[in-house]
Scaffold this motif. Structure first.
Motif, PDB file in Angstrom:
ATOM      1  N   VAL A   1      10.303   7.796 -16.360  1.00  0.00           N
ATOM      2  CA  VAL A   1      10.788   6.921 -15.292  1.00  0.00           C
ATOM      3  C   VAL A   1      12.210   7.358 -14.943  1.00  0.00           C
ATOM      4  CG1 VAL A   1      11.292   4.534 -14.649  1.00  0.00           C
ATOM      5  CG2 VAL A   1       9.370   5.028 -16.185  1.00  0.00           C
ATOM      6  N   PRO A   2      12.498   7.644 -13.668  1.00  0.00           N
ATOM      7  CA  PRO A   2      13.848   8.093 -13.287  1.00  0.00           C
ATOM      8  C   PRO A   2      14.914   7.047 -13.610  1.00  0.00           C
ATOM      9  CG  PRO A   2      12.312   8.367 -11.465  1.00  0.00           C
ATOM     10  CD  PRO A   2      11.597   7.587 -12.528  1.00  0.00           C
ATOM     11  N   VAL A   3      16.088   7.518 -13.966  1.00  0.00           N
ATOM     12  CA  VAL A   3      17.212   6.643 -14.258  1.00  0.00           C
ATOM     13  C   VAL A   3      17.637   5.897 -12.985  1.00  0.00           C
ATOM     14  CG1 VAL A   3      18.918   8.449 -13.893  1.00  0.00           C
ATOM     15  CG2 VAL A   3      19.516   6.514 -15.275  1.00  0.00           C
ATOM     16  N   GLU A   4      17.954   4.619 -13.130  1.00  0.00           N
ATOM     17  CA  GLU A   4      18.481   3.821 -12.021  1.00  0.00           C
ATOM     18  C   GLU A   4      19.817   3.185 -12.400  1.00  0.00           C
ATOM     19  OE1 GLU A   4      15.158   1.718  -9.639  1.00  0.00           O
ATOM     20  OE2 GLU A   4      14.425   1.804 -11.707  1.00  0.00           O
ATOM     21  N   GLU A   5      20.064   3.033 -13.679  1.00  0.00           N
ATOM     22  CA  GLU A   5      21.293   2.405 -14.173  1.00  0.00           C
ATOM     23  C   GLU A   5      21.814   3.207 -15.359  1.00  0.00           C
ATOM     24  OE1 GLU A   5      22.528  -0.346 -12.799  1.00  0.00           O
ATOM     25  OE2 GLU A   5      20.814  -0.922 -11.585  1.00  0.00           O
ATOM     26  N   VAL A   6      23.131   3.296 -15.494  1.00  0.00           N
ATOM     27  CA  VAL A   6      23.724   3.816 -16.720  1.00  0.00           C
ATOM     28  C   VAL A   6      24.382   2.608 -17.378  1.00  0.00           C
ATOM     29  CG1 VAL A   6      25.410   5.360 -17.753  1.00  0.00           C
ATOM     30  CG2 VAL A   6      24.007   6.146 -15.843  1.00  0.00           C
TER      31      VAL A   6
ATOM     32  N   SER B   1      20.949   5.951 -20.271  1.00  0.00           N
ATOM     33  CA  SER B   1      20.286   5.930 -18.963  1.00  0.00           C
ATOM     34  C   SER B   1      19.093   5.001 -19.036  1.00  0.00           C
ATOM     35  CB  SER B   1      19.796   7.338 -18.592  1.00  0.00           C
ATOM     36  OG  SER B   1      20.860   8.166 -18.263  1.00  0.00           O
ATOM     37  N   LEU B   2      18.965   4.121 -18.032  1.00  0.00           N
ATOM     38  CA  LEU B   2      17.883   3.140 -18.021  1.00  0.00           C
ATOM     39  C   LEU B   2      17.305   2.973 -16.622  1.00  0.00           C
ATOM     40  CD1 LEU B   2      19.620   0.318 -20.087  1.00  0.00           C
ATOM     41  CD2 LEU B   2      17.915   1.926 -20.931  1.00  0.00           C
ATOM     42  N   CYS B   3      16.045   2.543 -16.564  1.00  0.00           N
ATOM     43  CA  CYS B   3      15.466   2.078 -15.298  1.00  0.00           C
ATOM     44  C   CYS B   3      15.908   0.619 -15.144  1.00  0.00           C
ATOM     45  CB  CYS B   3      13.941   2.203 -15.334  1.00  0.00           C
ATOM     46  SG  CYS B   3      13.132   1.188 -16.586  1.00  0.00           S
ATOM     47  N   LYS B   4      15.715   0.047 -13.964  1.00  0.00           N
ATOM     48  CA  LYS B   4      16.140  -1.347 -13.740  1.00  0.00           C
ATOM     49  C   LYS B   4      15.425  -2.312 -14.672  1.00  0.00           C
ATOM     50  CE  LYS B   4      18.096  -1.327  -9.222  1.00  0.00           C
ATOM     51  NZ  LYS B   4      19.136  -2.173  -8.771  1.00  0.00           N
ATOM     52  N   SER B   5      14.150  -2.046 -14.932  1.00  0.00           N
ATOM     53  CA  SER B   5      13.376  -2.924 -15.795  1.00  0.00           C
ATOM     54  C   SER B   5      13.965  -2.980 -17.207  1.00  0.00           C
ATOM     55  CB  SER B   5      11.923  -2.445 -15.838  1.00  0.00           C
ATOM     56  OG  SER B   5      11.174  -3.240 -16.712  1.00  0.00           O
ATOM     57  N   CYS B   6      14.234  -1.813 -17.780  1.00  0.00           N
ATOM     58  CA  CYS B   6      14.797  -1.781 -19.132  1.00  0.00           C
ATOM     59  C   CYS B   6      16.208  -2.366 -19.149  1.00  0.00           C
ATOM     60  CB  CYS B   6      14.808  -0.350 -19.675  1.00  0.00           C
ATOM     61  SG  CYS B   6      13.160   0.262 -20.093  1.00  0.00           S
ATOM     62  N   HIS B   7      16.988  -2.084 -18.101  1.00  0.00           N
ATOM     63  CA  HIS B   7      18.346  -2.624 -18.015  1.00  0.00           C
ATOM     64  C   HIS B   7      18.312  -4.149 -17.945  1.00  0.00           C
ATOM     65  CE1 HIS B   7      22.363  -3.140 -15.876  1.00  0.00           C
ATOM     66  NE2 HIS B   7      22.668  -2.529 -17.018  1.00  0.00           N
ATOM     67  N   SER B   8      17.418  -4.680 -17.132  1.00  0.00           N
ATOM     68  CA  SER B   8      17.282  -6.131 -17.021  1.00  0.00           C
ATOM     69  C   SER B   8      16.836  -6.736 -18.343  1.00  0.00           C
ATOM     70  CB  SER B   8      16.277  -6.492 -15.925  1.00  0.00           C
ATOM     71  OG  SER B   8      16.753  -6.067 -14.674  1.00  0.00           O
ATOM     72  N   ARG B   9      15.906  -6.076 -19.015  1.00  0.00           N
ATOM     73  CA  ARG B   9      15.403  -6.577 -20.298  1.00  0.00           C
ATOM     74  C   ARG B   9      16.535  -6.669 -21.328  1.00  0.00           C
ATOM     75  NH1 ARG B   9      12.125  -2.801 -21.419  1.00  0.00           N
ATOM     76  NH2 ARG B   9      10.502  -3.582 -20.063  1.00  0.00           N
TER      77      ARG B   9
ATOM     78  N   HIS C   1      20.907  13.219 -18.421  1.00  0.00           N
ATOM     79  CA  HIS C   1      19.906  12.243 -18.871  1.00  0.00           C
ATOM     80  C   HIS C   1      19.223  11.638 -17.641  1.00  0.00           C
ATOM     81  CE1 HIS C   1      22.935  12.398 -22.094  1.00  0.00           C
ATOM     82  NE2 HIS C   1      21.898  12.253 -22.902  1.00  0.00           N
ATOM     83  N   PRO C   2      18.368  12.406 -16.941  1.00  0.00           N
ATOM     84  CA  PRO C   2      17.807  11.956 -15.671  1.00  0.00           C
ATOM     85  C   PRO C   2      16.663  10.936 -15.777  1.00  0.00           C
ATOM     86  CG  PRO C   2      16.967  14.113 -16.194  1.00  0.00           C
ATOM     87  CD  PRO C   2      17.976  13.781 -17.254  1.00  0.00           C
ATOM     88  N   MET C   3      16.189  10.677 -16.983  1.00  0.00           N
ATOM     89  CA  MET C   3      15.084   9.731 -17.165  1.00  0.00           C
ATOM     90  C   MET C   3      15.551   8.551 -18.006  1.00  0.00           C
ATOM     91  SD  MET C   3      12.485  10.929 -15.639  1.00  0.00           S
ATOM     92  CE  MET C   3      12.323  12.433 -14.728  1.00  0.00           C
ATOM     93  N   CYS C   4      14.903   7.410 -17.831  1.00  0.00           N
ATOM     94  CA  CYS C   4      15.193   6.218 -18.628  1.00  0.00           C
ATOM     95  C   CYS C   4      14.944   6.560 -20.099  1.00  0.00           C
ATOM     96  CB  CYS C   4      14.300   5.066 -18.190  1.00  0.00           C
ATOM     97  SG  CYS C   4      14.439   3.606 -19.262  1.00  0.00           S
TER      98      CYS C   4
ATOM     99  N   PRO D   1       0.800  -1.231   0.000  1.00  0.00           N
ATOM    100  CA  PRO D   1       0.000   0.000   0.000  1.00  0.00           C
ATOM    101  C   PRO D   1       0.837   1.289   0.000  1.00  0.00           C
ATOM    102  CG  PRO D   1       0.180  -0.815   2.218  1.00  0.00           C
ATOM    103  CD  PRO D   1       0.908  -1.812   1.330  1.00  0.00           C
ATOM    104  N   ASN D   2       2.168   1.172   0.089  1.00  0.00           N
ATOM    105  CA  ASN D   2       3.025   2.350   0.202  1.00  0.00           C
ATOM    106  C   ASN D   2       3.089   3.144  -1.095  1.00  0.00           C
ATOM    107  OD1 ASN D   2       3.667   1.640   2.848  1.00  0.00           O
ATOM    108  ND2 ASN D   2       5.390   0.368   2.185  1.00  0.00           N
ATOM    109  N   LEU D   3       3.235   4.465  -0.953  1.00  0.00           N
ATOM    110  CA  LEU D   3       3.412   5.346  -2.101  1.00  0.00           C
ATOM    111  C   LEU D   3       4.891   5.695  -2.230  1.00  0.00           C
ATOM    112  CD1 LEU D   3       0.383   7.755  -1.629  1.00  0.00           C
ATOM    113  CD2 LEU D   3       0.570   5.807  -3.182  1.00  0.00           C
ATOM    114  N   THR D   4       5.358   5.899  -3.464  1.00  0.00           N
ATOM    115  CA  THR D   4       6.772   6.149  -3.705  1.00  0.00           C
ATOM    116  C   THR D   4       6.959   6.989  -4.957  1.00  0.00           C
ATOM    117  OG1 THR D   4       8.908   5.082  -4.042  1.00  0.00           O
ATOM    118  CG2 THR D   4       6.998   3.972  -4.980  1.00  0.00           C
ATOM    119  N   TYR D   5       8.119   7.617  -5.064  1.00  0.00           N
ATOM    120  CA  TYR D   5       8.461   8.344  -6.282  1.00  0.00           C
ATOM    121  C   TYR D   5       9.087   7.409  -7.307  1.00  0.00           C
ATOM    122  CZ  TYR D   5       7.621  12.682  -3.789  1.00  0.00           C
ATOM    123  OH  TYR D   5       7.041  13.702  -3.088  1.00  0.00           O
ATOM    124  N   GLY D   6       9.710   6.338  -6.847  1.00  0.00           N
ATOM    125  CA  GLY D   6      10.347   5.387  -7.749  1.00  0.00           C
ATOM    126  C   GLY D   6       9.417   4.235  -8.088  1.00  0.00           C
TER     127      GLY D   6
END
Length: 122
Positions: free
Chosen positions: A76-81, A100-108, A63-66, A15-20
């Motif tokens: 989506v904020p960047v989590e991985e370069v 710049s990628l989010c974890k999901s795109c980096h994993s993909r 490049h602050p976004m995926c 139920p938690n809210l988050t920015y990420g």
């Protein structure tokens, strides 16, 4: 740029809210899960030292976004370069080889390459 509103954690039932993507608790779990796969720690430390951190931080500022999500109109904020051509294959830390990628795109990307999440069989 105004701060975007919080959204629900991506962990089902949370139920938690988050920015990420995940709340703080579930982000820690996700990071732990992500890091459990075999990687040669010595090789990683040789390639990704203080110089890399400075390069990465500079790239994230510009490049602050995926970049893959932005192509789809998602913010989506960047989590991985990510290195487009891996260092192990002769890639460099040059900005033209980074994304710049989010974890999901980096994993993909790594799942499609088949170069991670598989134990070495030798």
């Amino acid at each position: 740029m105004p701060k975007k509103p919080k959204r629900p954690c991506s962990k089902p039932g949370c139920p938690n809210l988050t920015y990420g993507r995940f709340c703080e608790q579930h982000q820690k779990e996700e990071n732990k899960r992500y890091e459990t796969y075999d990687r040669d720690k010595a090789a990683v430390n040789r390639r990704y030292g203080r110089v890399w951190k400075r390069i990465r931080d500079s790239y994230v500022k510009s490049h602050p976004m995926c970049e893959k999500c932005l192509e789809k109109g998602l913010y989506v904020p960047v989590e991985e370069v990510h290195h487009i051509k891996p260092l192990a294959e002769g890639g460099t830390h040059d900005r033209s080889n980074l994304i710049s990628l989010c974890k999901s795109c980096h994993s993909r990307i790594h799942a499609e390459r088949g170069d991670r999440w598989h134990k070495n069989s030798g």
